[in-house]
Design a protein around this motif. Structure first.
Motif, PDB file in Angstrom:
ATOM      1  N   LYS A 125       0.794  -1.075   0.014  1.00 16.89           N
ATOM      2  CA  LYS A 125      -0.020   0.068  -0.153  1.00 16.89           C
ATOM      3  C   LYS A 125       0.939   1.258  -0.059  1.00 16.89           C
ATOM      4  N   GLU A 126       0.698   2.211  -0.950  1.00 14.55           N
ATOM      5  CA  GLU A 126       1.632   3.028  -1.366  1.00 14.55           C
ATOM      6  C   GLU A 126       1.742   4.316   0.001  1.00 14.55           C
ATOM      7  N   ARG A 127       0.611   4.409   0.620  1.00 14.17           N
ATOM      8  CA  ARG A 127       0.798   5.569   1.586  1.00 14.17           C
ATOM      9  C   ARG A 127       1.414   5.066   2.726  1.00 14.17           C
ATOM     10  N   GLN A 128       1.037   3.811   3.202  1.00 15.76           N
ATOM     11  CA  GLN A 128       1.580   3.242   4.415  1.00 15.76           C
ATOM     12  C   GLN A 128       2.857   3.104   4.187  1.00 15.76           C
ATOM     13  N   MET A 129       3.640   2.416   3.000  1.00 17.75           N
ATOM     14  CA  MET A 129       4.938   2.401   2.826  1.00 17.75           C
ATOM     15  C   MET A 129       5.439   3.441   2.861  1.00 17.75           C
ATOM     16  N   THR A 130       5.157   4.679   2.283  1.00 15.85           N
ATOM     17  CA  THR A 130       5.690   6.033   2.279  1.00 15.85           C
ATOM     18  C   THR A 130       5.748   6.406   3.905  1.00 15.85           C
ATOM     19  N   GLU A 131       4.928   6.077   4.690  1.00 13.15           N
ATOM     20  CA  GLU A 131       5.217   6.546   5.988  1.00 13.15           C
ATOM     21  C   GLU A 131       6.136   5.595   6.685  1.00 13.15           C
ATOM     22  N   PHE A 132       6.259   4.419   6.213  1.00  9.34           N
ATOM     23  CA  PHE A 132       7.336   3.340   6.845  1.00  9.34           C
ATOM     24  C   PHE A 132       8.814   4.049   6.431  1.00  9.34           C
ATOM     25  N   LEU A 133       8.844   4.395   5.083  1.00  6.27           N
ATOM     26  CA  LEU A 133      10.100   4.923   4.842  1.00  6.27           C
ATOM     27  C   LEU A 133      10.492   6.249   5.517  1.00  6.27           C
ATOM     28  N   LYS A 134       9.515   6.938   5.706  1.00  3.44           N
ATOM     29  CA  LYS A 134       9.825   8.272   6.475  1.00  3.44           C
ATOM     30  C   LYS A 134      10.292   7.862   7.817  1.00  3.44           C
ATOM     31  N   PHE A 135       9.465   6.943   8.386  1.00  2.90           N
ATOM     32  CA  PHE A 135      10.050   6.668   9.777  1.00  2.90           C
ATOM     33  C   PHE A 135      11.407   6.397   9.877  1.00  2.90           C
ATOM     34  N   CYS A 136      11.762   5.100   8.993  1.00  5.91           N
ATOM     35  CA  CYS A 136      13.258   4.942   8.827  1.00  5.91           C
ATOM     36  C   CYS A 136      14.283   5.908   8.329  1.00  5.91           C
ATOM     37  N   SER A 137      13.868   6.804   7.835  1.00  7.84           N
ATOM     38  CA  SER A 137      14.787   8.165   7.410  1.00  7.84           C
ATOM     39  C   SER A 137      14.931   8.835   8.673  1.00  7.84           C
ATOM     40  N   ASP A 138      13.789   9.131   9.379  1.00  4.24           N
ATOM     41  CA  ASP A 138      13.735   9.993  10.747  1.00  4.24           C
ATOM     42  C   ASP A 138      14.654   9.264  11.760  1.00  4.24           C
ATOM     43  N   ILE A 139      14.899   8.006  11.839  1.00  2.00           N
ATOM     44  CA  ILE A 139      15.641   7.227  13.073  1.00  2.00           C
ATOM     45  C   ILE A 139      17.086   7.111  12.319  1.00  2.00           C
ATOM     46  N   GLY A 140      17.030   7.515  10.984  1.00  2.00           N
ATOM     47  CA  GLY A 140      18.716   7.334  10.284  1.00  2.00           C
ATOM     48  C   GLY A 140      18.901   5.997   9.730  1.00  2.00           C
ATOM     49  N   CYS A 185      14.830   1.274   1.324  1.00  2.00           N
ATOM     50  CA  CYS A 185      14.620   1.740  -0.191  1.00  2.00           C
ATOM     51  C   CYS A 185      13.550   0.528  -0.402  1.00  2.00           C
ATOM     52  N   ALA A 186      12.357   0.838  -1.023  1.00  2.00           N
ATOM     53  CA  ALA A 186      11.264  -0.056  -1.435  1.00  2.00           C
ATOM     54  C   ALA A 186      10.732   0.091  -2.821  1.00  2.00           C
TER      55      ALA A 186
END
Length: 746
Positions: free
Chosen positions: A481-496, A500-501
């Motif tokens: 699901k595009e929106r949820q995957m975008t949120e997951f990627l943002k979370f990963c970016s926030d914690i360093g 990539c998906a």
């Protein structure tokens, strides 16, 4: 509730007009079904004010729906209905924008979900006041939170409930959906039966049956009587099949398996390549298309695996005898045979009907002993009394393992994704209650079998698709699901964490490279955006791609004893091998795929529900502490993930006994203080490590796992050093120790 529309009716009028014009007729129907009698001044629903006081003879028999709704509005508080749903999550719902488009269901074109029975609890309409002398109906609260509250006639309830309703808060019962009037807040149900007390294994199992529509009754005796217990090869079959009975074929399954539907073989060819075979039970030889047994199997659709039992899709005379690839017995099969190089590259493929004879039934543990070269592997294999020497079988296992590892490496190197979750295994006592548990570990022997089953499914999928492009039954996994995957990627970016998906392979590689202390959390969160894999007819969809496996065609072929879609695939394969047209119309394949998706999901939920019940009952007697990771923080609620148990749970802040709670919404952090003592202050935020004690909630109905946060100052003062998880692996050590205590008991 009784009107029907033709396509032309729907097209010629606005559905809203249809609904409005029929509403009065629906409301004017007599309400006999509620109490098997009229709702009038003599037989009103509640307190005498729910019967319509109209002087019209017809209206005197009506249910006054607005009056019922007024009582329901002031009956059970939201908290009572939403018991078990964190307040913080309820608050999240209230924060949503109020100005938004709203709609009303006016017509159901396709009643896909035909669930009729629900499991739950009976309670008075006003729980705080109990049953009143004028009450005529009660509430039914389903344990399935997706279902609404029901109302049902008090006179249709058991007499025991009327005498002592509080006792029934701890008893499951089953109700049957009756009807739902357009303007009535709650649907109406009829009482069916009382199941039993919560926490009782039999009651919990019956609740699972009803909740997930699991058919568990015995098969008709006429079905069993159709088959002889003795297998005989028919001359007519010999001409249709290759005879593989002299090949060294063996099965590898769990130690308790009795439905053996797959086996393996391997031998080296003169050119240095290998002939590798996957042999699958030919169930369709016995389950004939459109027969009575076929209809039963289609309705059941899948075997259901609970902790303490299996509810089979087929009669035991088939799944444990005639179809099962039991050792030293001839059996009909479908075989996929490849010529392979040592790295798993396929040179040639043959698919056909065969007669085989398994020389031995191995467990995963037996094969693992060979792979790990344990000292007693030879003795272990000889104890099985195989028809070939233990040395030859061991050589085959090692060759298969070597090729499987090459295949697995190549599969993930070229873009496959693995997001498997932990599975718990329970050891039960003589009464069926859990006395120990351990985390099930997938070893090389499991992966060996998995690789060849995957390859067989891929080969058959391509074969039947090439033959029946509009009626093949395949299985696909849609992209995330595009929106949820975008949120997951943002979370990963926030914690360093680099993530990539763009493809399943990229996501898998990033998860492999993630910091070790975050891997369990990231794997858990990465599953959230994923769709479930589904069956489909190729006549409905052009895109057959399987995202997680990263392959263009995939199906289920290897488990026909326990999955009905595999039976359909076998029928298509049989027809394709004979160069015939598809034996099953495309529309029928589509319907089977849709129904199979529902039944597979129900079976999965039933299995998970069973695991949760047994885990809860075990934790009741053996509370455990684990060092968990925080995966969600709200004002009144904390979500945690246990890396050892592989479960997520919620902790209510109100249960912590804090003297002060400070929630920072921007940082999503909680500052907790006990006894107004600054030395007890704890700041909890995403990815914090917290000690959680898991047990069974003493008051929740139905039974639920309770998660308690143990503050550090309590841990420091604890007299029982062993119970505190200062070491991350303490729980694993304890589980293994407990399990070993019972190993001698079998």
């Amino acid at each position: 509730r009784k009107y029907r529309f033709s396509d032309s009716d729907v097209k010629s009028r606005q559905i809203s007009d249809i609904q409005e014009s029929n509403r009065e007729e629906i409301r004017n129907e007599e309400f006999d079904e509620i109490e098997n009698g009229d709702i009038n001044g003599e037989n009103d629903i509640n307190n005498g004010d729910l019967a319509d006081a109209s002087s019209s003879p017809k209206r005197s028999h009506l249910l006054d729906i607005p009056a019922v709704n007024r009582i329901l509005d002031h009956a059970i508080p939201n908290k009572e209905r939403d018991e078990g749903i964190p307040e913080s999550r309820q608050e999240q719902n209230s924060d949503e924008p109020q100005l938004r488009p709203r709609g009303k269901v006016v017509f159901i074109a396709d009643a896909l979900h035909k669930r009729k029975e629900f499991v739950g609890f009976l309670v008075p309409i006003r729980v705080d006041q109990g049953l009143g002398p004028n009450d005529r109906f009660v509430h039914f609260i389903p344990i399935d939170k997706r279902a609404p509250k029901f109302i049902l006639p008090l006179r249709g309830c058991p007499e025991e409930f009327v005498q002592d309703w509080k006792k029934f808060r701890n008893h499951y019962c089953v109700v049957k959906f009756d009807q739902w009037y357009p303007d009535l807040y709650s649907p109406i149900a009829k009482f069916v039966k009382l199941i039993g007390e919560i926490g009782n294994i039999e009651s919990e199992t019956c609740a699972i049956y009803s909740t997930y529509a699991i058919e568990h009754s015995d098969f008709p005796e006429t079905i069993e009587a159709q088959f002889s217990t003795h297998f005989e090869i028919k001359e007519s079959e010999l001409s249709k099949r290759k005879d593989f009975r002299k090949k060294r074929i063996f099965s590898i399954d769990p130690p308790t398996a009795r439905d053996l539907d797959d086996a393996l073989s391997i031998e080296q060819l003169p050119n240095g390549n290998f002939e590798v075979g996957v042999h699958i039970a030919d169930v369709t030889h016995y389950v004939k298309y459109l027969s009575e047994l076929d209809e039963i199997a289609k309705q059941r659709n899948t075997s259901v695996y609970l902790v303490q039992k299996c509810i089979p899709m087929l009669p035991r005379i088939l799944c444990e005898n005639l179809c099962s690839l039991n050792p030293k017995e001839d059996r009909y099969a479908f075989s996929v045979v490849w010529e392979m190089k040592s790295d798993g590259e396929v040179v040639d493929t043959w698919i056909g009907k065969t007669i085989i004879r398994s020389c031995a039934k191995l467990s995963y543990a037996h094969a693992q002993k060979v792979i790990e070269n344990e000292p007693d592997w030879n003795t272990t294999l000889q104890a099985l009394e195989p028809e070939y020497s233990a040395d030859l079988i061991a050589k085959d296992i090692l060759l298969l393992d070597k090729i499987a590892k090459e295949m697995r490496k190549k599969r993930f190197d070229t873009g496959a994704l693995s997001l498997g979750r932990k599975k718990l295994n329970f050891v039960l006592d003589e009464n069926g209650f859990p006395k120990s548990l351990c985390v099930y570990e997938q070893k090389d022997s499991n992966k060996l079998v998995e690789e060849f089953m995957l390859r067989a499914n891929m080969s058959v999928a391509k074969f039947i698709y090439d033959k029946y492009k509009l009626s093949a039954l395949l299985r696909k996994h849609p992209p995330p699901k595009e929106r949820q995957m975008t949120e997951f990627l943002k979370f990963c970016s926030d914690i360093g964490v680099e993530m990539c998906a763009n493809s399943a392979g990229e996501l898998n590689q990033c998860l492999k490279k993630a910091p070790s202390h975050l891997k369990h959390v990231l794997h858990f969160l990465a599953t959230k955006p994923m769709h479930m894999a589904v069956y489909f007819s190729t006549g409905d969809l052009e895109d057959c791609f399987h995202y997680a496996l990263n392959v263009p065609y995939y199906t289920h072929f290897t488990s026909p004893i326990r999955r009905y879609p595999d039976i359909i695939v076998h029928r298509l394969l049989d027809a394709a091998l004979s160069e015939l047209e598809s034996p099953i119309p495309s529309l029928e394949v589509s319907k089977i795929a849709t129904y199979s998706n529902i039944k597979k999901l129900n079976a999965r939920r039933a299995s998970e529900h069973s695991d949760r019940v047994f885990l809860t009952l075990w934790l009741k007697q053996h509370p455990l502490r684990d060092l968990c990771t925080v995966i969600g923080v709200q004002k009144n609620y904390i979500d945690v993930l246990s890396p050892e148990l592989g479960i997520d749970a919620g902790v209510r802040v109100e249960t912590l006994g804090c003297s002060s709670v400070d929630f920072d919404d921007s940082a999503k952090s909680l500052t907790l203080t006990w006894n107004d003592d600054a030395t007890t202050k704890v700041v909890i935020k995403f990815l914090s490590s917290v000690t959680i004690e898991f047990g069974m909630h003493p008051d929740r109905v139905p039974i639920q796992i309770e998660a308690k946060l143990i503050p550090q100052h309590v841990l420091n003062n604890s007299l029982n050093a062993e119970s505190s998880l200062d070491e991350p692996n303490n729980l694993t050590t304890k589980l293994v120790r407990v399990l070993n205590d019972f190993v001698d008991d079998g």
